[in-house]
Design a protein around this motif. Sequence first.
Motif, PDB file in Angstrom:
ATOM      1  N   TYR A 111      37.947  43.527  51.101  1.00  0.00           N
ATOM      2  CA  TYR A 111      37.627  42.182  50.638  1.00  0.00           C
ATOM      3  C   TYR A 111      38.252  41.074  51.460  1.00  0.00           C
ATOM      4  CZ  TYR A 111      36.424  45.115  46.681  1.00  0.00           C
ATOM      5  OH  TYR A 111      35.890  46.105  45.907  1.00  0.00           O
ATOM      6  N   VAL A 112      39.323  41.365  52.193  1.00  0.00           N
ATOM      7  CA  VAL A 112      39.925  40.360  53.062  1.00  0.00           C
ATOM      8  C   VAL A 112      40.094  40.970  54.450  1.00  0.00           C
ATOM      9  CG1 VAL A 112      41.146  39.226  51.175  1.00  0.00           C
ATOM     10  CG2 VAL A 112      42.305  41.029  52.464  1.00  0.00           C
ATOM     11  N   THR A 177      37.033  37.267  47.567  1.00  0.00           N
ATOM     12  CA  THR A 177      38.294  36.710  48.051  1.00  0.00           C
ATOM     13  C   THR A 177      39.365  36.764  46.966  1.00  0.00           C
ATOM     14  OG1 THR A 177      37.112  35.228  49.546  1.00  0.00           O
ATOM     15  CG2 THR A 177      39.393  34.676  49.038  1.00  0.00           C
ATOM     16  N   VAL A 178      38.981  36.395  45.746  1.00  0.00           N
ATOM     17  CA  VAL A 178      39.922  36.427  44.628  1.00  0.00           C
ATOM     18  C   VAL A 178      40.390  37.856  44.372  1.00  0.00           C
ATOM     19  CG1 VAL A 178      40.169  36.065  42.145  1.00  0.00           C
ATOM     20  CG2 VAL A 178      39.025  34.346  43.545  1.00  0.00           C
ATOM     21  N   TRP A 179      39.464  38.822  44.398  1.00  0.00           N
ATOM     22  CA  TRP A 179      39.819  40.214  44.172  1.00  0.00           C
ATOM     23  C   TRP A 179      40.699  40.733  45.304  1.00  0.00           C
ATOM     24  CZ3 TRP A 179      40.984  43.449  40.813  1.00  0.00           C
ATOM     25  CH2 TRP A 179      40.871  44.823  40.966  1.00  0.00           C
ATOM     26  N   GLY A 180      40.396  40.357  46.540  1.00  0.00           N
ATOM     27  CA  GLY A 180      41.213  40.787  47.669  1.00  0.00           C
ATOM     28  C   GLY A 180      42.625  40.235  47.597  1.00  0.00           C
ATOM     29  N   VAL A 181      42.747  38.952  47.218  1.00  0.00           N
ATOM     30  CA  VAL A 181      44.073  38.344  47.072  1.00  0.00           C
ATOM     31  C   VAL A 181      44.825  38.996  45.910  1.00  0.00           C
ATOM     32  CG1 VAL A 181      45.305  36.217  46.499  1.00  0.00           C
ATOM     33  CG2 VAL A 181      43.396  36.152  48.117  1.00  0.00           C
ATOM     34  N   SER A 182      44.099  39.346  44.836  1.00  0.00           N
ATOM     35  CA  SER A 182      44.732  40.021  43.697  1.00  0.00           C
ATOM     36  C   SER A 182      45.292  41.377  44.114  1.00  0.00           C
ATOM     37  CB  SER A 182      43.723  40.202  42.559  1.00  0.00           C
ATOM     38  OG  SER A 182      43.248  38.955  42.094  1.00  0.00           O
ATOM     39  N   LEU A 183      44.533  42.111  44.942  1.00  0.00           N
ATOM     40  CA  LEU A 183      45.008  43.402  45.437  1.00  0.00           C
ATOM     41  C   LEU A 183      46.236  43.225  46.325  1.00  0.00           C
ATOM     42  CD1 LEU A 183      41.590  45.108  46.250  1.00  0.00           C
ATOM     43  CD2 LEU A 183      43.274  45.947  44.608  1.00  0.00           C
TER      44      LEU A 183
END
Length: 344
Positions: A111-112, A177-183
Motif C-alpha cells: 500500500y505504500v 494510503t491510510v491502511w498502509g500508514v496504519s500497518l
Amino acid sequence: MAEPSSQLIQKWKETKLFRMSFAVTGIMSTLLIYGVLQEKIMRVPYGPQKEYFKYSLFLVFCNRITTSAVSAGALLASKKALDPVAPIYKYAAVSVSNILTTTCQYEALKYVSFPVQTLAKCAKMIPVMIWGTCIMQKKYIGRDYLFAFLVMLGCSIFILFPADGDISPYSRGRESTVWGVSLMTGYLGFDGFTSTFQDKLFKGYDMEIHNQIFYTTLCSCMISFTGLLLQGNLQMAIDFIIRHNDCFIDIAILSTVATISQFFISYTIRNFGALAFATIMTTRQLVSILLSCLWFSHPLSFEQLIGSVIVFGSLYSKTLFKPKPLSSQQTVNGGVSSSPRANA
C-alpha cells in the motif's frame, strides 16, 4: 629486506580501516539487497499472468527458519550449550512481537512505496522511548524528545506530500494510503516492544546473542508455520513459488542475505560499538531510498526531499552530538536495536 606480500596483506587485514571497511561493505551490501528484494517480491508481478505474491507470513517463516539453522550451527560450532537461558515464554513473547513486526512491514509494501516505508522506520525511536519508559523505567532528556519530534515531522511531511505517479499496484486511493500508514504504525509499535524486551532479556539473564536468536527464531518458525496452516496459505504459497521459479530464487536470496547481515551487525557492534553501527544503519536507510527510487522509478516531490533532509539531518545530528555511546545491547538512535534481528 622487504616483507613478503603475505605478511603485508595480513597486517592490512588487522588495521582498523580494513575492519571498518569490511563491516560497512557487509552491512550495506546485504541490507541493500534485502531491501530491493523485499520490494520486488511484494510489489512486482511474476509471470505472464502478472501475479502478485501475497503471502507475507511465508516470507517470515523462510527468513526465520534460515536464521534459526545458522544460529544453531554457531552455538554448536562454539561448543556452547543449546539449553534455553530464559523461560521459553519470554522467547515466545519476543517472537510473537517480531512476527507481527515483520508481517506489518511486508504487508505495508502493498500500500505504500518502499521509500515511504524506509523513512517511516526512522521514527522507531519514538515507540522505543515509549516502551523503554514503560518496561525499563528509562528516562530521556529533552534533546531526545526534540530529535524524536523532528524525525516524526520529517516522516509526516514525506508521507503527506507524495509525488504524482508513485502508485502501488494495490492502491485504492486514500483508503490504501491510510491502511498502509496504519500497518507502518503497527510495525513501529511492535518493533519498539521487540527491541526493548530483547534488551530486558539481555540484562536480566546471562545470555549469548546466538542463544536468544536461536530460541526466538525457533519460536517464530513454529508460530509462523502454524499461522500459515490456519490461514490455509502454506500450500498456496508453495504452489506460487513452484509456478514462478524466479520468486523462489528471490525468497531464497532474501532469507540468505537477512541471515548473513546478522553476522556483520554482530561484528560491527563488537568491534566498533553501537554508535558506529547506528551511523552505518542511518546511511544505509538513505542509500536504500535512493536505490529504490532509481531501481523502481519512484518519483519524489519537493516536499518529500525536505522531509528526508529533516529526518536524516536529525538522525546524524543525534549521532554526532551524543555525549557517549549507548550500551552494546541497544541504541535508540534511528530506532536501531543492536541486538541482531532478521527484520532489517
